[in-house]
Design a protein around this motif. Structure first.
Motif, PDB file in Angstrom:
ATOM      1  N   SER A   1       0.833  -1.203   0.000  1.00 40.06           N
ATOM      2  CA  SER A   1       0.000   0.000   0.000  1.00 40.06           C
ATOM      3  C   SER A   1       0.869   1.255   0.000  1.00 40.06           C
ATOM      4  O   SER A   1       1.900   1.310   0.653  1.00 40.06           O
ATOM      5  CB  SER A   1      -0.908   0.006   1.220  1.00 40.06           C
ATOM      6  OG  SER A   1      -0.134   0.008   2.402  1.00 40.06           O
ATOM      7  N   ARG A   2       0.441   2.223  -0.794  1.00 35.16           N
ATOM      8  CA  ARG A   2       1.096   3.532  -0.834  1.00 35.16           C
ATOM      9  C   ARG A   2       2.598   3.417  -1.056  1.00 35.16           C
ATOM     10  O   ARG A   2       3.398   3.973  -0.309  1.00 35.16           O
ATOM     11  CB  ARG A   2       0.831   4.306   0.456  1.00 35.16           C
ATOM     12  CG  ARG A   2      -0.644   4.561   0.694  1.00 35.16           C
ATOM     13  CD  ARG A   2      -0.865   5.370   1.963  1.00 35.16           C
ATOM     14  NE  ARG A   2      -2.266   5.601   2.209  1.00 35.16           N
ATOM     15  CZ  ARG A   2      -2.726   6.259   3.261  1.00 35.16           C
ATOM     16  NH1 ARG A   2      -1.888   6.762   4.138  1.00 35.16           N
ATOM     17  NH2 ARG A   2      -4.021   6.412   3.427  1.00 35.16           N
ATOM     18  N   ILE A   3       2.963   2.698  -2.083  1.00 36.24           N
ATOM     19  CA  ILE A   3       4.379   2.468  -2.350  1.00 36.24           C
ATOM     20  C   ILE A   3       5.011   3.677  -3.005  1.00 36.24           C
ATOM     21  O   ILE A   3       4.490   4.226  -3.960  1.00 36.24           O
ATOM     22  CB  ILE A   3       4.579   1.251  -3.271  1.00 36.24           C
ATOM     23  CG1 ILE A   3       4.056  -0.008  -2.608  1.00 36.24           C
ATOM     24  CG2 ILE A   3       6.049   1.086  -3.602  1.00 36.24           C
ATOM     25  CD1 ILE A   3       4.127  -1.201  -3.508  1.00 36.24           C
ATOM     26  N   SER A   4       6.142   4.077  -2.478  1.00 39.24           N
ATOM     27  CA  SER A   4       6.982   5.073  -3.123  1.00 39.24           C
ATOM     28  C   SER A   4       8.406   4.714  -2.748  1.00 39.24           C
ATOM     29  O   SER A   4       8.769   4.740  -1.567  1.00 39.24           O
ATOM     30  CB  SER A   4       6.646   6.484  -2.650  1.00 39.24           C
ATOM     31  OG  SER A   4       7.493   7.422  -3.290  1.00 39.24           O
ATOM     32  N   LEU A   5       9.171   4.357  -3.723  1.00 40.38           N
ATOM     33  CA  LEU A   5      10.492   3.811  -3.449  1.00 40.38           C
ATOM     34  C   LEU A   5      11.602   4.735  -3.929  1.00 40.38           C
ATOM     35  O   LEU A   5      11.592   5.196  -5.068  1.00 40.38           O
ATOM     36  CB  LEU A   5      10.629   2.437  -4.104  1.00 40.38           C
ATOM     37  CG  LEU A   5       9.661   1.387  -3.541  1.00 40.38           C
ATOM     38  CD1 LEU A   5       9.640   0.149  -4.413  1.00 40.38           C
ATOM     39  CD2 LEU A   5      10.042   1.035  -2.117  1.00 40.38           C
ATOM     40  N   LEU A   6      12.550   4.978  -3.059  1.00 40.20           N
ATOM     41  CA  LEU A   6      13.676   5.851  -3.372  1.00 40.20           C
ATOM     42  C   LEU A   6      14.607   5.199  -4.392  1.00 40.20           C
ATOM     43  O   LEU A   6      15.046   5.827  -5.343  1.00 40.20           O
ATOM     44  CB  LEU A   6      14.439   6.169  -2.096  1.00 40.20           C
ATOM     45  CG  LEU A   6      15.697   7.024  -2.203  1.00 40.20           C
ATOM     46  CD1 LEU A   6      15.345   8.408  -2.752  1.00 40.20           C
ATOM     47  CD2 LEU A   6      16.359   7.154  -0.843  1.00 40.20           C
ATOM     48  N   VAL A   7      14.892   3.931  -4.162  1.00 40.37           N
ATOM     49  CA  VAL A   7      15.828   3.194  -5.009  1.00 40.37           C
ATOM     50  C   VAL A   7      15.238   1.833  -5.324  1.00 40.37           C
ATOM     51  O   VAL A   7      14.616   1.202  -4.462  1.00 40.37           O
ATOM     52  CB  VAL A   7      17.193   2.994  -4.313  1.00 40.37           C
ATOM     53  CG1 VAL A   7      18.158   2.224  -5.219  1.00 40.37           C
ATOM     54  CG2 VAL A   7      17.803   4.328  -3.896  1.00 40.37           C
TER      55      VAL A   7
ATOM     56  N   HIS B   1      14.793   7.132  -7.859  1.00 37.49           N
ATOM     57  CA  HIS B   1      13.503   7.590  -8.378  1.00 37.49           C
ATOM     58  C   HIS B   1      13.663   8.670  -9.425  1.00 37.49           C
ATOM     59  O   HIS B   1      12.812   8.836 -10.303  1.00 37.49           O
ATOM     60  CB  HIS B   1      12.643   8.108  -7.232  1.00 37.49           C
ATOM     61  CG  HIS B   1      13.117   9.415  -6.695  1.00 37.49           C
ATOM     62  ND1 HIS B   1      12.528  10.610  -7.024  1.00 37.49           N
ATOM     63  CD2 HIS B   1      14.161   9.723  -5.890  1.00 37.49           C
ATOM     64  CE1 HIS B   1      13.180  11.588  -6.414  1.00 37.49           C
ATOM     65  NE2 HIS B   1      14.171  11.075  -5.728  1.00 37.49           N
ATOM     66  N   ASP B   2      14.762   9.437  -9.350  1.00 32.72           N
ATOM     67  CA  ASP B   2      14.976  10.539 -10.289  1.00 32.72           C
ATOM     68  C   ASP B   2      16.009  10.196 -11.362  1.00 32.72           C
ATOM     69  O   ASP B   2      16.551  11.101 -12.003  1.00 32.72           O
ATOM     70  CB  ASP B   2      15.381  11.815  -9.548  1.00 32.72           C
ATOM     71  CG  ASP B   2      16.597  11.615  -8.670  1.00 32.72           C
ATOM     72  OD1 ASP B   2      17.076  12.619  -8.101  1.00 32.72           O
ATOM     73  OD2 ASP B   2      17.064  10.474  -8.539  1.00 32.72           O
TER      74      ASP B   2
ATOM     75  N   ALA C   1       5.690   4.775 -11.699  1.00 32.35           N
ATOM     76  CA  ALA C   1       4.249   4.697 -11.509  1.00 32.35           C
ATOM     77  C   ALA C   1       3.803   3.263 -11.221  1.00 32.35           C
ATOM     78  O   ALA C   1       2.890   3.031 -10.425  1.00 32.35           O
ATOM     79  CB  ALA C   1       3.533   5.235 -12.733  1.00 32.35           C
ATOM     80  N   GLU C   2       4.456   2.313 -11.871  1.00 31.83           N
ATOM     81  CA  GLU C   2       4.094   0.904 -11.695  1.00 31.83           C
ATOM     82  C   GLU C   2       4.943   0.212 -10.638  1.00 31.83           C
ATOM     83  O   GLU C   2       4.675  -0.938 -10.292  1.00 31.83           O
ATOM     84  CB  GLU C   2       4.257   0.161 -13.035  1.00 31.83           C
ATOM     85  CG  GLU C   2       3.326   0.663 -14.129  1.00 31.83           C
ATOM     86  CD  GLU C   2       1.875   0.384 -13.805  1.00 31.83           C
ATOM     87  OE1 GLU C   2       1.589  -0.661 -13.178  1.00 31.83           O
ATOM     88  OE2 GLU C   2       1.029   1.224 -14.171  1.00 31.83           O
ATOM     89  N   ASN C   3       5.961   0.901 -10.138  1.00 32.78           N
ATOM     90  CA  ASN C   3       6.878   0.312  -9.152  1.00 32.78           C
ATOM     91  C   ASN C   3       7.496  -0.984  -9.658  1.00 32.78           C
ATOM     92  O   ASN C   3       7.478  -2.020  -8.965  1.00 32.78           O
ATOM     93  CB  ASN C   3       6.170   0.082  -7.816  1.00 32.78           C
ATOM     94  CG  ASN C   3       5.907   1.380  -7.083  1.00 32.78           C
ATOM     95  OD1 ASN C   3       6.831   2.161  -6.847  1.00 32.78           O
ATOM     96  ND2 ASN C   3       4.663   1.634  -6.748  1.00 32.78           N
ATOM     97  N   THR C   4       8.006  -0.911 -10.850  1.00 32.93           N
ATOM     98  CA  THR C   4       8.699  -2.055 -11.428  1.00 32.93           C
ATOM     99  C   THR C   4      10.115  -1.647 -11.827  1.00 32.93           C
ATOM    100  O   THR C   4      10.383  -0.482 -12.128  1.00 32.93           O
ATOM    101  CB  THR C   4       7.974  -2.598 -12.665  1.00 32.93           C
ATOM    102  OG1 THR C   4       7.861  -1.556 -13.633  1.00 32.93           O
ATOM    103  CG2 THR C   4       6.572  -3.093 -12.310  1.00 32.93           C
TER     104      THR C   4
END
Length: 115
Positions: free
Chosen positions: A26-32, A52-53, A73-76
């Protein structure tokens, strides 16, 4: 966060292969996001990571042969491997780091380079 890797397998020297990883939760946002590998009898080592950048970091041994990409966006994350060598044989582990600097690991997928 759970990391699920796919791909890998057996390839001949000089061939190409890709491995992919999808992060779920849930609510995934990954730095690396990235990949490590561990060959038999050796320590786990960095293969490639991507922030991420868009900042990449490759092991010297794979520069020019491997390409990492990700879809925020897809966290892949995907690792395209070309010109594979025997020494690339290892279990490849998907890796991710969250914004609170917590680390996540996938279960690993086998890549075997052999004729």
């Amino acid at each position: 966060v759970q990391l699920q890797a796919s791909g890998g397998g057996l390839v001949q020297p000089g061939g190409s292969l890709s491995v992919s990883c999808a992060a779920s939760g849930s609510r995934i946002s990954l730095l690396v996001m990235g990949w490590y590998r561990q060959a038999p009898g050796k320590q786990r080592e960095l293969v490639a990571t991507l922030t991420h950048d868009g900042i990449t970091n490759y092991a010297d041994s794979v520069k020019g042969r491997f390409t990492i990409s990700r879809d925020n966006a897809e966290n892949t994350v995907n690792l395209q491997m070309t010109s594979l060598k025997h020494e690339d044989t290892a279990v490849y582990y998907c890796y991710a780091r969250g914004w609170r600097l917590e680390d996540y690991w996938g279960k690993g997928t086998q890549v075997t380079v052999s004729s």
